[in-house]
Design an enzyme around this catalytic site. Sequence first.
Site, PDB file in Angstrom:
ATOM      1  N   LYS A  96      -7.153   4.637   3.945  1.00  0.00           N
ATOM      2  CA  LYS A  96      -7.799   3.724   4.895  1.00  0.00           C
ATOM      3  C   LYS A  96      -8.628   4.517   5.919  1.00  0.00           C
ATOM      4  O   LYS A  96      -8.512   5.751   6.000  1.00  0.00           O
ATOM      5  CB  LYS A  96      -6.717   2.884   5.577  1.00  0.00           C
ATOM      6  CG  LYS A  96      -5.960   1.960   4.618  1.00  0.00           C
ATOM      7  CD  LYS A  96      -4.939   1.086   5.357  1.00  0.00           C
ATOM      8  CE  LYS A  96      -4.187   0.174   4.399  1.00  0.00           C
ATOM      9  NZ  LYS A  96      -3.281  -0.764   5.128  1.00  0.00           N
ATOM     10  N   TYR A 108      -8.469  -8.575   1.036  1.00  0.00           N
ATOM     11  CA  TYR A 108      -7.197  -8.961   1.662  1.00  0.00           C
ATOM     12  C   TYR A 108      -7.020 -10.485   1.730  1.00  0.00           C
ATOM     13  O   TYR A 108      -6.256 -10.975   2.572  1.00  0.00           O
ATOM     14  CB  TYR A 108      -7.086  -8.350   3.056  1.00  0.00           C
ATOM     15  CG  TYR A 108      -6.587  -6.915   3.057  1.00  0.00           C
ATOM     16  CD1 TYR A 108      -5.323  -6.586   2.552  1.00  0.00           C
ATOM     17  CD2 TYR A 108      -7.356  -5.886   3.589  1.00  0.00           C
ATOM     18  CE1 TYR A 108      -4.858  -5.275   2.556  1.00  0.00           C
ATOM     19  CE2 TYR A 108      -6.895  -4.562   3.598  1.00  0.00           C
ATOM     20  CZ  TYR A 108      -5.642  -4.272   3.084  1.00  0.00           C
ATOM     21  OH  TYR A 108      -5.176  -2.983   3.097  1.00  0.00           O
ATOM     22  N   PHE A 121      -2.579 -11.257  11.637  1.00  0.00           N
ATOM     23  CA  PHE A 121      -3.253  -9.955  11.744  1.00  0.00           C
ATOM     24  C   PHE A 121      -4.498  -9.840  10.864  1.00  0.00           C
ATOM     25  O   PHE A 121      -5.134  -8.793  10.820  1.00  0.00           O
ATOM     26  CB  PHE A 121      -2.267  -8.820  11.425  1.00  0.00           C
ATOM     27  CG  PHE A 121      -1.603  -8.923  10.075  1.00  0.00           C
ATOM     28  CD1 PHE A 121      -2.253  -8.504   8.911  1.00  0.00           C
ATOM     29  CD2 PHE A 121      -0.310  -9.424   9.955  1.00  0.00           C
ATOM     30  CE1 PHE A 121      -1.644  -8.582   7.670  1.00  0.00           C
ATOM     31  CE2 PHE A 121       0.308  -9.523   8.703  1.00  0.00           C
ATOM     32  CZ  PHE A 121      -0.365  -9.105   7.561  1.00  0.00           C
ATOM     33  N   ARG A 127       4.154   3.566  -4.141  1.00  0.00           N
ATOM     34  CA  ARG A 127       4.727   2.849  -2.990  1.00  0.00           C
ATOM     35  C   ARG A 127       5.835   3.704  -2.347  1.00  0.00           C
ATOM     36  O   ARG A 127       5.996   3.706  -1.131  1.00  0.00           O
ATOM     37  CB  ARG A 127       5.286   1.486  -3.405  1.00  0.00           C
ATOM     38  CG  ARG A 127       4.279   0.500  -3.990  1.00  0.00           C
ATOM     39  CD  ARG A 127       3.417  -0.214  -2.997  1.00  0.00           C
ATOM     40  NE  ARG A 127       4.125  -0.827  -1.911  1.00  0.00           N
ATOM     41  CZ  ARG A 127       3.554  -1.680  -1.048  1.00  0.00           C
ATOM     42  NH1 ARG A 127       2.281  -2.041  -1.181  1.00  0.00           N
ATOM     43  NH2 ARG A 127       4.237  -2.159  -0.044  1.00  0.00           N
ATOM     44  N   THR A 152       5.642  -0.439   5.079  1.00  0.00           N
ATOM     45  CA  THR A 152       4.412  -0.868   5.757  1.00  0.00           C
ATOM     46  C   THR A 152       4.390  -0.403   7.213  1.00  0.00           C
ATOM     47  O   THR A 152       3.385   0.118   7.696  1.00  0.00           O
ATOM     48  CB  THR A 152       4.305  -2.413   5.707  1.00  0.00           C
ATOM     49  OG1 THR A 152       4.445  -2.827   4.349  1.00  0.00           O
ATOM     50  CG2 THR A 152       2.983  -2.889   6.273  1.00  0.00           C
ATOM     51  N   ARG A 156       3.285   7.367   5.312  1.00  0.00           N
ATOM     52  CA  ARG A 156       3.152   6.544   6.524  1.00  0.00           C
ATOM     53  C   ARG A 156       3.992   7.080   7.679  1.00  0.00           C
ATOM     54  O   ARG A 156       3.548   7.100   8.820  1.00  0.00           O
ATOM     55  CB  ARG A 156       3.486   5.091   6.189  1.00  0.00           C
ATOM     56  CG  ARG A 156       2.320   4.416   5.426  1.00  0.00           C
ATOM     57  CD  ARG A 156       2.723   3.113   4.829  1.00  0.00           C
ATOM     58  NE  ARG A 156       1.573   2.290   4.432  1.00  0.00           N
ATOM     59  CZ  ARG A 156       1.669   1.170   3.723  1.00  0.00           C
ATOM     60  NH1 ARG A 156       2.856   0.749   3.314  1.00  0.00           N
ATOM     61  NH2 ARG A 156       0.586   0.468   3.425  1.00  0.00           N
ATOM     62  N   ASN A 171      -2.064   2.206   8.970  1.00  0.00           N
ATOM     63  CA  ASN A 171      -0.963   2.886   8.279  1.00  0.00           C
ATOM     64  C   ASN A 171      -1.429   3.751   7.104  1.00  0.00           C
ATOM     65  O   ASN A 171      -0.720   3.935   6.120  1.00  0.00           O
ATOM     66  CB  ASN A 171       0.114   1.868   7.872  1.00  0.00           C
ATOM     67  CG  ASN A 171      -0.420   0.795   6.941  1.00  0.00           C
ATOM     68  OD1 ASN A 171      -1.591   0.837   6.548  1.00  0.00           O
ATOM     69  ND2 ASN A 171       0.423  -0.151   6.574  1.00  0.00           N
ATOM     70  N   HIS A 227      -3.243   2.233   1.339  1.00  0.00           N
ATOM     71  CA  HIS A 227      -2.936   0.988   0.631  1.00  0.00           C
ATOM     72  C   HIS A 227      -2.472   1.352  -0.765  1.00  0.00           C
ATOM     73  O   HIS A 227      -2.979   2.310  -1.359  1.00  0.00           O
ATOM     74  CB  HIS A 227      -4.187   0.108   0.521  1.00  0.00           C
ATOM     75  CG  HIS A 227      -4.017  -1.031  -0.448  1.00  0.00           C
ATOM     76  ND1 HIS A 227      -3.451  -2.225  -0.074  1.00  0.00           N
ATOM     77  CD2 HIS A 227      -4.277  -1.126  -1.783  1.00  0.00           C
ATOM     78  CE1 HIS A 227      -3.393  -3.023  -1.143  1.00  0.00           C
ATOM     79  NE2 HIS A 227      -3.892  -2.385  -2.188  1.00  0.00           N
ATOM     80  N   GLU A 278      -7.120  -5.347  -8.217  1.00  0.00           N
ATOM     81  CA  GLU A 278      -7.651  -4.458  -7.176  1.00  0.00           C
ATOM     82  C   GLU A 278      -8.460  -3.304  -7.776  1.00  0.00           C
ATOM     83  O   GLU A 278      -9.441  -2.866  -7.180  1.00  0.00           O
ATOM     84  CB  GLU A 278      -6.494  -3.923  -6.320  1.00  0.00           C
ATOM     85  CG  GLU A 278      -5.860  -5.019  -5.472  1.00  0.00           C
ATOM     86  CD  GLU A 278      -4.673  -4.552  -4.661  1.00  0.00           C
ATOM     87  OE1 GLU A 278      -4.157  -5.366  -3.867  1.00  0.00           O
ATOM     88  OE2 GLU A 278      -4.240  -3.386  -4.786  1.00  0.00           O
TER      89      GLU A 278
HETATM   90  P1  IDP Z   1       1.522  -3.088   2.359  1.00  0.00           P
HETATM   91  O1  IDP Z   1       0.200  -2.430   2.683  1.00  0.00           O
HETATM   92  O2  IDP Z   1       2.677  -2.181   2.656  1.00  0.00           O
HETATM   93  O3  IDP Z   1       1.560  -3.666   0.973  1.00  0.00           O
HETATM   94  P2  IDP Z   1       1.205  -5.822   3.308  1.00  0.00           P
HETATM   95  O4  IDP Z   1       2.310  -6.692   3.787  1.00  0.00           O
HETATM   96  O5  IDP Z   1       0.608  -6.121   1.974  1.00  0.00           O
HETATM   97  O6  IDP Z   1       1.704  -4.299   3.391  1.00  0.00           O
HETATM   98  O7  IDP Z   1       0.074  -5.882   4.419  1.00  0.00           O
HETATM   99  C1  IDP Z   1      -1.226  -5.385   4.158  1.00  0.00           C
HETATM  100  C2  IDP Z   1      -1.672  -4.562   5.334  1.00  0.00           C
HETATM  101  O8  IDP Z   1      -1.782  -5.425   6.474  1.00  0.00           O
HETATM  102  C3  IDP Z   1      -0.707  -3.467   5.803  1.00  0.00           C
HETATM  103  O9  IDP Z   1      -0.814  -2.285   5.064  1.00  0.00           O
HETATM  104  C4  IDP Z   1      -1.115  -3.279   7.237  1.00  0.00           C
HETATM  105  O10 IDP Z   1      -2.319  -2.508   7.341  1.00  0.00           O
HETATM  106  C5  IDP Z   1      -1.426  -4.714   7.656  1.00  0.00           C
HETATM  107  N1  IDP Z   1      -0.251  -5.377   8.252  1.00  0.00           N
HETATM  108  C6  IDP Z   1       0.867  -5.818   7.621  1.00  0.00           C
HETATM  109  N2  IDP Z   1       1.729  -6.374   8.474  1.00  0.00           N
HETATM  110  C7  IDP Z   1       1.161  -6.290   9.690  1.00  0.00           C
HETATM  111  C8  IDP Z   1       1.561  -6.686  11.019  1.00  0.00           C
HETATM  112  O11 IDP Z   1       2.646  -7.247  11.232  1.00  0.00           O
HETATM  113  N3  IDP Z   1       0.677  -6.411  12.023  1.00  0.00           N
HETATM  114  C9  IDP Z   1      -0.533  -5.798  11.822  1.00  0.00           C
HETATM  115  N4  IDP Z   1      -0.946  -5.414  10.604  1.00  0.00           N
HETATM  116  C10 IDP Z   1      -0.119  -5.641   9.550  1.00  0.00           C
HETATM  117 MG    MG Z   2       0.413  -5.193   0.130  1.00  0.00          MG
END
Ligand code: IDP
Ligand code: MG
Length: 138
Positions: A9, A49, A57, A85, A91, A102, A112, A115, A126
């Site tokens: 990212k 997304y 968010f 993962r 996350t 992370r 973070n 992805h 994707e």
């Molecule tokens: P992942 O990337 O670990 O699969 P997802 O739940 O798919 O997590 O969320 C996608 C992305 O959205 C996360 O990587 C992060 O950048 C952002 N995100 C997820 N949850 C939150 C939150 O509670 N606050 C702000 N950003 C979030």
């Molecule tokens: Mg995800």
Amino acid sequence: MERTLSIIKPDGVSKGVAGEVIGRMERAGIRICAMKMVRLTLEQARLFYAVHKERPFFESLTQFMTSGPIIAMVLEAENVIVKNRDLMGATNPKEALPGTIRRDFASDVEKNIVHGSDGPETAAQEIKFFFSDLEIQH
Ligand code: IDP
Ligand code: MG
């Protein structure tokens, strides 16, 4: 052999940890079979997304994802979706295990660093979003 999409990212690129992230993948026995640096438009980020469009968010996340260049990669290995993962960690970096990407490099739950696709169907979708068949090495 399984494939997954990985993205470094904008925060990962700007912090200069792309090489370290890629090195961790390679040392884990993962093969990189496609790679490109791109800067997403807001429209592209919203499409990528789209599953999160109802989340609070979403606006902030899509803005962040367009804030600078990203590195998209197709990764290949046995069980690579889960393997990647595991390397990434949870996350929220505060909940991610020590030694994960992370935990080691991310500043917050949104910014973070990486992805990774979360399942075979999303991986296929994707990968197609970023790469044509011709751009993937066999
Ligand atoms: P992942 O990337 O670990 O699969 P997802 O739940 O798919 O997590 O969320 C996608 C992305 O959205 C996360 O990587 C992060 O950048 C952002 N995100 C997820 N949850 C939150 C939150 O509670 N606050 C702000 N950003 C979030
Ligand atoms: Mg995800």
